[in-house]
Design an enzyme around this catalytic site. Structure first.
Site, PDB file in Angstrom:
ATOM      1  N   HIS A  87      23.421 -26.503   1.825  1.00 64.48           N
ATOM      2  CA  HIS A  87      24.527 -25.674   1.323  1.00 64.48           C
ATOM      3  C   HIS A  87      25.762 -25.774   2.228  1.00 64.48           C
ATOM      4  O   HIS A  87      26.862 -26.048   1.765  1.00 64.48           O
ATOM      5  CB  HIS A  87      24.126 -24.191   1.272  1.00 64.48           C
ATOM      6  CG  HIS A  87      22.999 -23.870   0.336  1.00 64.48           C
ATOM      7  ND1 HIS A  87      23.191 -23.236  -0.860  1.00 64.48           N
ATOM      8  CD2 HIS A  87      21.669 -24.073   0.429  1.00 64.48           C
ATOM      9  CE1 HIS A  87      22.018 -23.051  -1.465  1.00 64.48           C
ATOM     10  NE2 HIS A  87      21.083 -23.551  -0.698  1.00 64.48           N
TER      11      HIS A  87
ATOM     12  N   ARG B 291      36.502 -20.366   6.888  1.00 61.26           N
ATOM     13  CA  ARG B 291      37.659 -19.781   7.555  1.00 61.26           C
ATOM     14  C   ARG B 291      38.329 -20.878   8.397  1.00 61.26           C
ATOM     15  O   ARG B 291      37.682 -21.468   9.253  1.00 61.26           O
ATOM     16  CB  ARG B 291      37.134 -18.671   8.455  1.00 61.26           C
ATOM     17  CG  ARG B 291      38.149 -17.740   9.046  1.00 61.26           C
ATOM     18  CD  ARG B 291      37.417 -16.608   9.740  1.00 61.26           C
ATOM     19  NE  ARG B 291      37.016 -15.583   8.818  1.00 61.26           N
ATOM     20  CZ  ARG B 291      37.703 -14.460   8.592  1.00 61.26           C
ATOM     21  NH1 ARG B 291      38.813 -14.233   9.246  1.00 61.26           N
ATOM     22  NH2 ARG B 291      37.264 -13.575   7.730  1.00 61.26           N
TER      23      ARG B 291
ATOM     24  N   GLN C 204      31.437 -15.899  -1.818  1.00 61.22           N
ATOM     25  CA  GLN C 204      30.736 -14.732  -2.352  1.00 61.22           C
ATOM     26  C   GLN C 204      30.628 -13.646  -1.308  1.00 61.22           C
ATOM     27  O   GLN C 204      30.612 -13.969  -0.116  1.00 61.22           O
ATOM     28  CB  GLN C 204      29.352 -15.112  -2.895  1.00 61.22           C
ATOM     29  CG  GLN C 204      28.377 -15.574  -1.828  1.00 61.22           C
ATOM     30  CD  GLN C 204      27.038 -15.991  -2.396  1.00 61.22           C
ATOM     31  OE1 GLN C 204      26.910 -16.412  -3.524  1.00 61.22           O
ATOM     32  NE2 GLN C 204      26.002 -15.864  -1.597  1.00 61.22           N
TER      33      GLN C 204
ATOM     34  N   ARG D 256      26.191  -9.535   2.927  1.00 62.69           N
ATOM     35  CA  ARG D 256      26.029 -10.778   2.153  1.00 62.69           C
ATOM     36  C   ARG D 256      27.406 -11.405   2.052  1.00 62.69           C
ATOM     37  O   ARG D 256      28.338 -10.777   1.527  1.00 62.69           O
ATOM     38  CB  ARG D 256      25.470 -10.455   0.777  1.00 62.69           C
ATOM     39  CG  ARG D 256      25.326 -11.660  -0.110  1.00 62.69           C
ATOM     40  CD  ARG D 256      24.566 -11.332  -1.380  1.00 62.69           C
ATOM     41  NE  ARG D 256      24.661 -12.444  -2.316  1.00 62.69           N
ATOM     42  CZ  ARG D 256      25.524 -12.492  -3.327  1.00 62.69           C
ATOM     43  NH1 ARG D 256      26.360 -11.491  -3.556  1.00 62.69           N
ATOM     44  NH2 ARG D 256      25.563 -13.551  -4.110  1.00 62.69           N
TER      45      ARG D 256
ATOM     46  N   TYR E 287      42.456 -16.064   0.821  1.00 60.84           N
ATOM     47  CA  TYR E 287      43.539 -15.302   1.428  1.00 60.84           C
ATOM     48  C   TYR E 287      44.017 -15.933   2.720  1.00 60.84           C
ATOM     49  O   TYR E 287      43.290 -16.648   3.400  1.00 60.84           O
ATOM     50  CB  TYR E 287      43.192 -13.827   1.620  1.00 60.84           C
ATOM     51  CG  TYR E 287      42.005 -13.493   2.494  1.00 60.84           C
ATOM     52  CD1 TYR E 287      40.740 -13.326   1.951  1.00 60.84           C
ATOM     53  CD2 TYR E 287      42.175 -13.281   3.851  1.00 60.84           C
ATOM     54  CE1 TYR E 287      39.668 -12.968   2.749  1.00 60.84           C
ATOM     55  CE2 TYR E 287      41.104 -12.921   4.651  1.00 60.84           C
ATOM     56  CZ  TYR E 287      39.854 -12.758   4.091  1.00 60.84           C
ATOM     57  OH  TYR E 287      38.789 -12.410   4.873  1.00 60.84           O
TER      58      TYR E 287
ATOM     59  N   ARG F 127      24.609  -8.280  13.294  1.00 52.89           N
ATOM     60  CA  ARG F 127      25.398  -9.514  13.147  1.00 52.89           C
ATOM     61  C   ARG F 127      24.621 -10.742  13.631  1.00 52.89           C
ATOM     62  O   ARG F 127      25.151 -11.850  13.617  1.00 52.89           O
ATOM     63  CB  ARG F 127      26.697  -9.415  13.948  1.00 52.89           C
ATOM     64  CG  ARG F 127      27.687  -8.395  13.403  1.00 52.89           C
ATOM     65  CD  ARG F 127      28.931  -8.318  14.274  1.00 52.89           C
ATOM     66  NE  ARG F 127      29.640  -9.576  14.347  1.00 52.89           N
ATOM     67  CZ  ARG F 127      29.876 -10.238  15.475  1.00 52.89           C
ATOM     68  NH1 ARG F 127      29.459  -9.774  16.633  1.00 52.89           N
ATOM     69  NH2 ARG F 127      30.532 -11.374  15.443  1.00 52.89           N
TER      70      ARG F 127
ATOM     71  N   LYS G  41      27.285 -21.114  10.487  1.00 54.29           N
ATOM     72  CA  LYS G  41      26.352 -20.018  10.791  1.00 54.29           C
ATOM     73  C   LYS G  41      25.630 -19.608   9.515  1.00 54.29           C
ATOM     74  O   LYS G  41      26.258 -19.472   8.466  1.00 54.29           O
ATOM     75  CB  LYS G  41      27.145 -18.842  11.340  1.00 54.29           C
ATOM     76  CG  LYS G  41      26.349 -17.575  11.536  1.00 54.29           C
ATOM     77  CD  LYS G  41      27.005 -16.622  12.507  1.00 54.29           C
ATOM     78  CE  LYS G  41      28.040 -15.747  11.865  1.00 54.29           C
ATOM     79  NZ  LYS G  41      28.590 -14.761  12.802  1.00 54.29           N
TER      80      LYS G  41
ATOM     81  N   ASP H 181      16.817 -24.819   5.128  1.00 58.92           N
ATOM     82  CA  ASP H 181      16.971 -24.044   3.888  1.00 58.92           C
ATOM     83  C   ASP H 181      18.447 -23.888   3.491  1.00 58.92           C
ATOM     84  O   ASP H 181      18.769 -23.935   2.308  1.00 58.92           O
ATOM     85  CB  ASP H 181      16.336 -22.659   4.114  1.00 58.92           C
ATOM     86  CG  ASP H 181      16.237 -21.842   2.848  1.00 58.92           C
ATOM     87  OD1 ASP H 181      15.768 -22.386   1.839  1.00 58.92           O
ATOM     88  OD2 ASP H 181      16.633 -20.659   2.872  1.00 58.92           O
TER      89      ASP H 181
END
Ligand SMILES: O=P(O)(O)OC[C@H]1O[C@@H](O)[C@H](O)[C@@H](O)[C@@H]1O
Length: 304
Positions: free
Chosen positions: A54, A150, A177, A145, A183, A271, A137, A49
């Site tokens: 994605h 990173r 999102q 959300r 940053y 988490r 992950k 999914d």
């Protein structure tokens, strides 16, 4: 991609390789469950999914070489190329989880082994990336959300600051999102007369950096517009799809057909399973607690 290739001056691109990057994490977390879609979801699970499509797209865009041009076919050629260099995944590269209460959702099969959470480690076997753990992950019913990439830079050898070893290394974070932002999490001298080092952030919040940014189009608005204009850059080509399935299918079959693998239960709103942290630790990495910095919880919308 604009940020990697459109800049007329050199910035991070020379660091974009296994000499300078220690790891890449791609995270996609949702703070809600299957929301009445269990009839569909239970047959596919989070890996099909979210991960195979994605997240793999995000990995491809971050790791591909510079396309010949910004033409959709050139971009897609580069994505296919880097995906072909991905080492095929095995079940042992994954941790899978299922939130407690999933089996009671309407449409979920009895004794369902379908994962609602998964994490895995990938390796891209090419000159630029070989040896850099790429951790991905995805999970439903987690603590927040969030979708982000990173990039963690390597520590320097022989650092002359005491306690430098106990500080996290510099990171570049691209948050997709909520609240689009880029940053750099850096280690900086704290204010005052001491030479104490602390974490700090150089932040670009899209919503506050430009006046017109309160009107940022939603991701789906952008895609619908691309369909109208016939721009295929953000759409997957069939050879890209094939290579993505080639890499995931053996691991999916192993996870589904062997009794050795069962999803680890996790508490909704948490988490996810602690085993995800152990997997990261195996590769010398830690999952970042995204908005935590210096022990303080920074609100993402507060602006720089
Ligand atoms: O965050 P977005 O853009 O709504 O996309 C997330 C959704 O993407 C879909 O492809 C998945 O089937 C859903 O399970 C998921 O919730």
């Amino acid at each position: 991609m604009c940020w990697r290739y459109d800049s007329p001056t050199t910035f991070l691109e020379p660091l974009w390789n296994n000499q300078h990057i220690q790891s890449i994490q791609v995270t996609f977390k949702e703070n809600f469950g299957v929301e009445g879609r269990a009839g569909y979801f239970d047959h596919y699970g989070i890996i099909r999914d979210i991960m195979q499509n994605h997240l793999l797209q995000m990995v491809a865009l971050f790791t591909m070489e510079q396309p010949v041009s910004l033409h959709a076919e050139d971009i897609r050629d580069e994505k296919v190329k880097v995906l072909r260099s991905l080492e095929p995944l095995r079940a042992s590269d994954f941790v899978i989880g299922q939130y407690i209460g999933y089996s009671e959702e309407e449409g979920v099969r009895q004794n369902s082994k379908t994962p609602t959470f998964a994490t895995c480690r990938m390796n891209i076997r090419n000159r630029r990336w070989d040896g850099v753990p790429i951790l991905i992950k995805a999970g439903k019913n987690l603590d927040e959300r969030l979708a982000e990439v990173r990039v963690t830079f390597r520590s320097v050898p022989g650092c002359i600051f005491s306690l430098a070893n106990t500080l996290p290394t510099n990171e570049l974070v691209v948050r997709v999102q909520p609240d689009e932002a880029i940053y750099l999490r850096i280690i900086s001298k704290s204010p005052g007369l001491t030479s104490r080092l602390e974490e700090a952030r150089l932040t670009l919040f899209y919503r506050t950096a430009w006046e017109e940014a309160h009107d940022i189009p939603d991701a789906y608005e952008r895609l619908i517009l691309d369909v109208i204009y016939g721009d295929k850059s953000l759409f997957i080509r069939s050879d890209e799809l094939e290579v993505a399935w080639d890499k995931f299918t053996p691991a999916l079959h192993e996870l589904e057909f062997s009794d050795q693998y069962r999803p680890v239960p996790y508490v909704p709103g948490s988490r996810g399973p602690a085993e995800a942290d152990y997997l990261a630790a195996r590769y010398g990495c830690m999952w970042a607690s995204d908005l935590d910095i210096g022990g303080k919880r920074l609100r993402s919308t507060s602006g720089p």
